[in-house]
Scaffold this motif. Sequence first.
Motif: not given
Length: 417
Positions: A120-147
């Motif tokens: 459960l130590k791996h479920f904070r915001a820092d891990s979520i951000v790193r997940d998002a970066e892997l998703v971004r790379e998987a979808l082509g790697g272009d910069k995106w906006s976040v809300t």
Amino acid sequence: MPATNIVSTQVRTHGLALTEHEVTVPLDHADPGGELITVFAREVADPGDTAGTDKPYLVYLQGGPGHEAPRPTRHPSGPAWLERALKEYRVLMLDQRGTGRSTPVGDPVGETPEQQADYLKHFRADSIVRDAELVREALGGDKWSVTGQSFGGFCVLSYLSLAPEGLREAFFTGGVPPVGGDIDDIYRKTYERVVERTRRYYERYPADRDRVLEIHSWLENEDVRLPCGDRLTSRRFRQLGHGLGMSDGAERLHYLVELPKGSRAFLHDVEAAEPFSRNPLYAVVHESSYADGQATRWSAERTLPELPPEGFTGEHVYPWMFTEYGALAPWREAAELLAQHEWPKLYDAERLAENEVPAAAAIFAEDAYVEAEYSMETVSLVRGLRPWLTNEYEHNAMRADGGRVLDRLIDLARGRA
């Protein structure tokens, strides 16, 4: 590292074109060769939009922790901000790790409390951000906006600290967290807010004071059981105050309290108003969201002020919940270990001071969940972050008037307001 795997499928629903992505990511980003989990993201577009895939992504980071992204439908039943967003973005709704269609945290993982806590130590915001970066790379790697809404805003600030190179814009709604703040000071402020919201509630519905006192007397003298089988205690009933910080929170509480105590409707609504059994992750890691380089040691419990008999508590998690809530009982020992854990820092003040990502934040002057005073202190630390401090809205502004809120943030970030 690139995403290990991505699987995408297309779905059509009324008025929306959906592409559903499942991305394999490491449980521990520091150990990419270790255990893997899945993160789910739903891409939302207007099927009649000729711009289609040429539009940039806007990633929606949900509040919580421990709650999945909203499920999209067309206005008026869908998220209020979605219509505005689709005018210039493809929207990506991320089910943050452990929630929704991402690999869920629904039962304790591991044979011992220590193993469960390590997971459960791996479920904070820092891990979520790193997940998002892997998703971004998987979808082509272009910069995106976040809300980011509420806890989602905590994730956005962590994004600006950890991986700003992946961002073209950043928007916060009711979720600019303190940087390096003492968690006890933070919870003392939230108690001040809930005391004030309770006062306003009784000012609006004065007859409810006697009803609430009658309910407490009843609970103290009888063994009252909820439909799930848990005993309804006074301190559990007090937790219904967690909704008072929303624009319709007082009304929701009033309509529950006015029901005959002991009726099926009353007991059902009390149980349904408490979110912990559906998403136990929320309770297990909630305080750690504020732990920017410290241990929490059950801060909400330690800073709890003396309340009047008719008082309520707010968005607070207590150790006794892991005994009285049957759905949380399996997590009791792991939650205790996490409460004593010295959490690493979530934010990089030096990097935030050099921020180059256009950013804007809606900060609600009387927010009962994320203290505006601390949010404004953080704004002063983040280069280029433009605040919109307002008392026009409560914490749920994105649900209440999301189109206008998002429009204002976009204008602020782009220098048009």
